[in-house]
Motif scaffolding. Structure first.
Motif, PDB file in Angstrom:
ATOM      1  N   VAL A 281       0.880  -1.173   0.000  1.00 33.95           N
ATOM      2  CA  VAL A 281       0.000   0.000   0.000  1.00 33.95           C
ATOM      3  C   VAL A 281       0.914   1.217   0.000  1.00 33.95           C
ATOM      4  N   ALA A 282       0.665   2.140  -0.909  1.00 36.10           N
ATOM      5  CA  ALA A 282       1.530   3.317  -0.992  1.00 36.10           C
ATOM      6  C   ALA A 282       0.678   4.567  -1.119  1.00 36.10           C
ATOM      7  N   ALA A 283       1.209   5.661  -0.622  1.00 35.70           N
ATOM      8  CA  ALA A 283       0.520   6.945  -0.754  1.00 35.70           C
ATOM      9  C   ALA A 283       1.489   7.950  -1.352  1.00 35.70           C
ATOM     10  N   MET A 284       0.970   8.840  -2.179  1.00 35.26           N
ATOM     11  CA  MET A 284       1.807   9.927  -2.686  1.00 35.26           C
ATOM     12  C   MET A 284       0.954  11.177  -2.901  1.00 35.26           C
ATOM     13  N   ASN A 285       1.616  12.327  -2.852  1.00 39.32           N
ATOM     14  CA  ASN A 285       0.934  13.577  -3.157  1.00 39.32           C
ATOM     15  C   ASN A 285       0.806  13.711  -4.666  1.00 39.32           C
ATOM     16  N   PRO A 286      -0.150  14.507  -5.136  1.00 43.43           N
ATOM     17  CA  PRO A 286      -0.275  14.689  -6.588  1.00 43.43           C
ATOM     18  C   PRO A 286       0.886  15.505  -7.171  1.00 43.43           C
ATOM     19  N   CYS A 287       1.581  16.285  -6.332  1.00 42.34           N
ATOM     20  CA  CYS A 287       2.691  17.121  -6.790  1.00 42.34           C
ATOM     21  C   CYS A 287       3.549  17.439  -5.557  1.00 42.34           C
ATOM     22  N   PRO A 288       4.730  18.053  -5.734  1.00 43.35           N
ATOM     23  CA  PRO A 288       5.580  18.302  -4.562  1.00 43.35           C
ATOM     24  C   PRO A 288       4.905  19.135  -3.472  1.00 43.35           C
TER      25      PRO A 288
END
Ligand SMILES: [Zn+2]
Length: 276
Positions: A117-124
């Motif tokens: 399971v991973a999470a990331m922001n849409p941009c910095p």
């Protein structure tokens, strides 16, 4: 927060699986918490974790985070912040469910069948796509940020969802109305039981040949899937992965056949990052 709740909706480990998890912890030099016996592991290594910490290694090769997460959840928060080489070594165990660590004098093989399971922001800055328009990142900056996660790794992530910002008031209202992990788990256990009865294993463990047998589609749906793969630029690997997800969606609805709605939902989970 959602990711940390996942072990709460997963079926308990069997006695044999719990012993296996305890053995891995023991070899890794971690203690065994008997309060969590049969609870699926949840590991959340920081993005500064080294390749050795993540996959295992050392002079006498010890299991890493991916093996400590065996039969449980490996959660990577802020995915693009991880060392790209660390992320790339996840590809093999994601396919095989185990990892071979070779050092000059020793070779060790450890189980590593984890749920990534991973999470990331849409941009910095984290605001891209926000209706308030606060994002100041240029398209090039956003492109470079997202490119830190390779296509082949994304290809192995079956469910990708864009999660819009939630207002604080909405969040606190939602807590009262939300469903408890225990009641979600009941649905999961029933769906999983259905899978075990049909094929003797959970859908995630179906071979490609078994996928074609147990996730058979109507001719028109097959065509629909082929067209979607083409449009989204997905690989043949994604074909079988989408079918497994569609099979699980059908199982959660207690449906014997995989129908168009199940297939469309599974395809939808591939669009969040692919379409941007
Ligand atoms: Zn931004």
């Amino acid at each position: 927060m959602l990711a940390s709740r996942l072990p709460g909706i997963l079926p308990a480990l069997t006695e044999a699986e719990a012993l296996e998890a305890a053995a891995i912890r023991s070899v890794a030099g971690c203690g065994i918490d008997f309060h969590k016996w049969k609870t699926r592991p949840f590991r959340a290594p920081h993005h500064t974790a080294s390749a050795v910490a993540m996959v295992g290694g050392g002079p006498v090769p010890r299991p890493g985070e991916i093996s400590l997460a065996h039969r449980g959840v490996l959660f990577l928060d802020e995915l693009p912040e991880y060392d790209r080489r660390v992320l790339e070594v996840l590809r093999e165990p994601l396919e095989s469910g185990h990892i071979v660590i070779s050092r000059a004098a020793h070779q060790a093989e450890y189980p590593a069948a984890f749920q990534l399971v991973a999470a990331m922001n849409p941009c910095p800055c984290g605001y891209a796509g926000d209706p308030a328009g606060r994002c100041l990142c240029t398209p090039e900056v956003i492109r470079r940020y997202r490119a830190r996660v390779s296509g082949p790794l994304l290809d192995r992530i079956d469910i990708q969802i864009a999660v819009p910002r939630v207002a604080l008031t909405e969040l606190s209202n939602g807590i009262a109305a939300g469903e408890s992990s225990a009641s979600v788990r009941v649905r999961v256990v029933v769906a999983r039981e259905r899978q075990l009865q049909r094929s003797g294993k959970p859908n995630a463990a179906l071979s490609n040949r078994e996928v074609l047998k147990h996730c058979a589609l109507a001719a028109s749906d097959r065509l629909l899937l082929e067209r979607a793969l083409d449009q989204l630029g997905l690989s043949a690997r994604a074909y079988h992965r989408i079918l497994r997800v569609a099979r699980s969606i059908a199982d959660l609805e207690a449906s014997a056949a995989v129908g168009t709605a199940h297939l469309l939902e599974a395809i939808q989970y591939r669009r969040a990052l692919g379409a941007t």
